[in-house]
Write an enzyme that holds these catalytic residues in place. Structure first.
Site, PDB file in Angstrom:
ATOM      1  N   TYR A  31       0.384  -1.235  -0.069  1.00 27.86           N
ATOM      2  CA  TYR A  31       0.246   0.256  -0.571  1.00 27.86           C
ATOM      3  C   TYR A  31       0.557   0.952   0.167  1.00 27.86           C
ATOM      4  O   TYR A  31       1.928   1.248   0.424  1.00 27.86           O
ATOM      5  CB  TYR A  31      -0.787   0.155   0.996  1.00 27.86           C
ATOM      6  CG  TYR A  31      -0.162   0.550   2.334  1.00 27.86           C
ATOM      7  CD1 TYR A  31       0.814  -0.592   3.301  1.00 27.86           C
ATOM      8  CD2 TYR A  31      -0.884   1.509   3.120  1.00 27.86           C
ATOM      9  CE1 TYR A  31       1.201  -0.390   4.582  1.00 27.86           C
ATOM     10  CE2 TYR A  31       0.198   2.176   3.928  1.00 27.86           C
ATOM     11  CZ  TYR A  31       1.168   0.450   5.055  1.00 27.86           C
ATOM     12  OH  TYR A  31       1.357   1.288   6.008  1.00 27.86           O
ATOM     13  N   LYS A 145       6.915  -2.084   1.877  1.00 26.81           N
ATOM     14  CA  LYS A 145       5.344  -1.709   2.756  1.00 26.81           C
ATOM     15  C   LYS A 145       4.123  -2.235   2.301  1.00 26.81           C
ATOM     16  O   LYS A 145       3.471  -1.927   1.572  1.00 26.81           O
ATOM     17  CB  LYS A 145       4.960  -0.077   1.794  1.00 26.81           C
ATOM     18  CG  LYS A 145       4.156   0.156   2.938  1.00 26.81           C
ATOM     19  CD  LYS A 145       3.873   2.268   2.334  1.00 26.81           C
ATOM     20  CE  LYS A 145       3.199   3.636   3.112  1.00 26.81           C
ATOM     21  NZ  LYS A 145       3.442   3.352   4.806  1.00 26.81           N
ATOM     22  N   GLU A 177      12.694   2.472  13.734  1.00 23.55           N
ATOM     23  CA  GLU A 177      12.026   3.407  12.909  1.00 23.55           C
ATOM     24  C   GLU A 177      11.165   3.697  14.135  1.00 23.55           C
ATOM     25  O   GLU A 177      11.179   2.756  15.810  1.00 23.55           O
ATOM     26  CB  GLU A 177      11.815   3.076  11.808  1.00 23.55           C
ATOM     27  CG  GLU A 177      11.014   2.158  11.918  1.00 23.55           C
ATOM     28  CD  GLU A 177      10.284   1.584  10.299  1.00 23.55           C
ATOM     29  OE1 GLU A 177       9.872   2.010   8.879  1.00 23.55           O
ATOM     30  OE2 GLU A 177       9.693   0.708  10.026  1.00 23.55           O
ATOM     31  N   LEU A 201      11.475   1.442   7.095  1.00 20.51           N
ATOM     32  CA  LEU A 201      10.720   1.904   5.620  1.00 20.51           C
ATOM     33  C   LEU A 201      11.069   3.296   4.969  1.00 20.51           C
ATOM     34  O   LEU A 201      11.421   3.608   6.259  1.00 20.51           O
ATOM     35  CB  LEU A 201       9.663   1.925   5.860  1.00 20.51           C
ATOM     36  CG  LEU A 201       8.093   2.220   4.626  1.00 20.51           C
ATOM     37  CD1 LEU A 201       7.968   0.999   4.205  1.00 20.51           C
ATOM     38  CD2 LEU A 201       7.488   3.109   4.677  1.00 20.51           C
TER      39      LEU A 201
HETATM   40  C1  LIG Z   1       6.304   1.576   9.822  1.00 20.83           C
HETATM   41  C2  LIG Z   1       6.320   2.568   9.047  1.00 20.83           C
HETATM   42  N1  LIG Z   1       7.995   3.703   8.835  1.00 20.83           N
HETATM   43  C3  LIG Z   1       7.618   4.775   8.234  1.00 20.83           C
HETATM   44  C4  LIG Z   1       7.035   5.821   7.521  1.00 20.83           C
HETATM   45  C5  LIG Z   1       7.161   7.397   7.164  1.00 20.83           C
HETATM   46  O1  LIG Z   1       7.353   7.128   5.978  1.00 20.83           O
HETATM   47  P1  LIG Z   1       6.572   8.251   5.173  1.00 20.83           P
HETATM   48  O2  LIG Z   1       7.486   9.401   5.354  1.00 20.83           O
HETATM   49  O3  LIG Z   1       6.346   8.093   3.284  1.00 20.83           O
HETATM   50  O4  LIG Z   1       5.136   7.843   5.059  1.00 20.83           O
HETATM   51  C6  LIG Z   1       5.674   4.634   7.578  1.00 20.83           C
HETATM   52  C7  LIG Z   1       4.591   5.605   7.300  1.00 20.83           C
HETATM   53  O5  LIG Z   1       3.447   4.615   6.750  1.00 20.83           O
HETATM   54  C8  LIG Z   1       5.799   3.857   8.272  1.00 20.83           C
HETATM   55  O6  LIG Z   1       4.287   2.777   9.025  1.00 20.83           O
END
Ligand SMILES: Cc1ncc(COP(=O)(O)O)c(C=O)c1O
Length: 290
Positions: A31, A145, A177, A201
């Protein structure tokens, strides 16, 4: 609410998916979530690049070209009665008899919806939020993701129960994270974050923060960050498409720095808002760099 399912826009109540869809049976899908400001999607091409990568790593066929993705997303945005949106889209492997091995010749299922965008309230931006910490017990492909988010949901629940904004994760004594965001710390004026790897991610917001730091002469370092250094940091930030950049001023009940959002955060938050304005002014849905 108007949603998109397999090529069509339709009311949410009329959208239905087979109970044999592998997304439902196995959490077998990927997603994206794209923030949309004044009907202009923010970093859409970067989100589509990450979508394509996730699909490739998951061996799910990408049903649309880049141009088709863009066109479906714009149509969904235009069908909503509000301007600031969070466009969610997912692709599952499709409908097949239940079997772990990947089915051949299945049609991926594509679902998209758009909700009003919820950014942190102004008071939280100004005062910062709290976080708790936990061991990162998720799988080792956090770079994909995936819609299989039970690990992230259980970790997020720990902070929800503590009335905190996020759960910050450590694996083998190092920062990874947070349950739904990336993490940066600041020590002696240097912004630091773990490098991209299979353990985190690759956040689109993370990249924006990195670009803004570089464009504005703010020192930044990618390194493995020991847990003790996170706990001793002057500032901690979490970043994501919906949180943008948010200061964490309390970790596991202890103050971070002086317990208020720090000066490096305030500068970065300002730069981020200015950058968003620039993207919105450029308006017509084109790529803008920091
Ligand atoms: C586990 C995780 N890390 C980092 C992020 C941040 O990603 P982004 O900046 O692309 O929203 C998300 C966002 O949903 C996430 O679920």
């Amino acid at each position: 609410m108007t949603v998109f399912l397999n090529g069509k826009l339709l009311p949410a109540e009329q959208a239905s998916v087979s109970v044999l869809d592998r997304g439902f049976i196995f959490g077998d899908g990927i997603y994206e979530l794209v923030p949309v400001y004044s009907r202009v999607p923010f970093r859409l091409d970067e989100h589509l690049t990450r979508l394509e990568r996730s699909l490739g790593e998951a061996k799910i066929r990408n049903p649309y070209s880049r141009a088709q993705w863009r066109s479906h997303i714009y149509q969904l945005i235009d069908a909503q009665p509000f301007d600031d949106q969070g466009v969610y889209f997912q692709v599952t492997r499709g409908v097949a008899k239940r079997d772990h091995a990947l089915p051949k010749n299945v049609e991926p299922t594509v679902f998209m919806m758009s909700n009003p965008l919820v950014n942190p309230p102004q008071a939280q931006v100004e005062q910062g939020g709290a976080a708790v910490s936990a061991q990162d017990n998720r799988w080792l492909r956090c770079d994909i993701k995936s819609i299989s988010l039970i690990g992230n949901c259980l970790l997020r629940q720990l902070s929800a129960e503590a009335g905190a904004a996020e759960t910050i994760l450590f694996r083998d004594g190092k920062l990874t994270e947070a349950s739904a965001s990336n993490v940066f710390i600041v020590r002696r004026g240097v912004i630091q974050s773990p490098p991209k790897s299979n353990l985190i991610l690759p956040g689109i917001t993370y990249d924006v923060i990195v670009e803004l730091a570089a464009a504005n002469g703010m020192p930044l370092e990618f390194r493995a960050i020991p847990e003790a250094e996170v706990r001793a940091a002057d500032e901690i930030w979490v970043t994501s498409s919906s949180k943008e950049v948010l200061a964490i001023v309390e970790l596991d009940g202890k103050r971070v720095g002086d317990g208020r959002p720090g000066p490096v955060f305030r500068r970065m938050h300002q730069l981020y808002q200015e950058f968003k304005q620039k993207v919105m002014r450029a308006g017509k849905r084109e790529a803008v760099s920091a």
